[in-house]
Design an enzyme around this catalytic site. Sequence first.
Site, PDB file in Angstrom:
ATOM      1  N   HIS A 153       1.072  -5.955  17.653  1.00 29.87           N
ATOM      2  CA  HIS A 153      -0.040  -6.894  17.777  1.00 29.87           C
ATOM      3  C   HIS A 153      -0.508  -6.945  19.216  1.00 29.87           C
ATOM      4  CE1 HIS A 153       2.477 -10.015  19.622  1.00 29.87           C
ATOM      5  NE2 HIS A 153       3.373  -9.753  18.692  1.00 29.87           N
ATOM      6  N   LYS A 190       0.828  -1.209   0.000  1.00 32.54           N
ATOM      7  CA  LYS A 190       0.000   0.000   0.000  1.00 32.54           C
ATOM      8  C   LYS A 190       0.864   1.261   0.000  1.00 32.54           C
ATOM      9  CE  LYS A 190      -3.801  -2.308   2.366  1.00 32.54           C
ATOM     10  NZ  LYS A 190      -4.546  -2.433   3.638  1.00 32.54           N
TER      11      LYS A 190
END
Length: 124
Positions: free
Chosen positions: A110, A60
Site C-alpha cells: 500500500h 480471483k
Amino acid sequence: MEIFGIGTDIIEIHRIKKNIENEKFIKKIFTENEIEYFKKRKMKRESIAATFSAKEAVSKSIGTGIRGFNFIDIEILRDEKGKPYVKSYGGFKKFCIDNNIYEIKLTLSHCKEYATATAIALSN
C-alpha cells in the site's frame, strides 16, 4: 506443484475509510482474528484496505470471485515477521479441497492512496 491461478486487486484506500466505521460491514467481511489484528494496528485503514484487497485477489486466483462462499471464508493473517498467509473456511475451503489447492501465496502493498494484493493459488 502447478499454478492453479493468479489474482490481483487494487483498492483506493479512501473507499474503505467510509466502510470501516460501519460495524456491520466489518463483521460481514472480516473474521474475528483479522479484526483483532486491525485493533492491534490501531484500525489503520491501509491495513484494512490491504486485507480486503487480499481477499479479492485470492478469490480471483481461484477463478470464481466471491461465489459459493463468503468473505469471512477467506482469512488473511500475518506470521510473526508480518508475512501474510491465507486460511480457508466453509465454501472456500471446500472449493480448495475439491480442486487440490494446497496453498495460496500472497503479497500485499500500500501507499498513501492505494492498497494492492496479488495471490497465486497452487495445486497438485
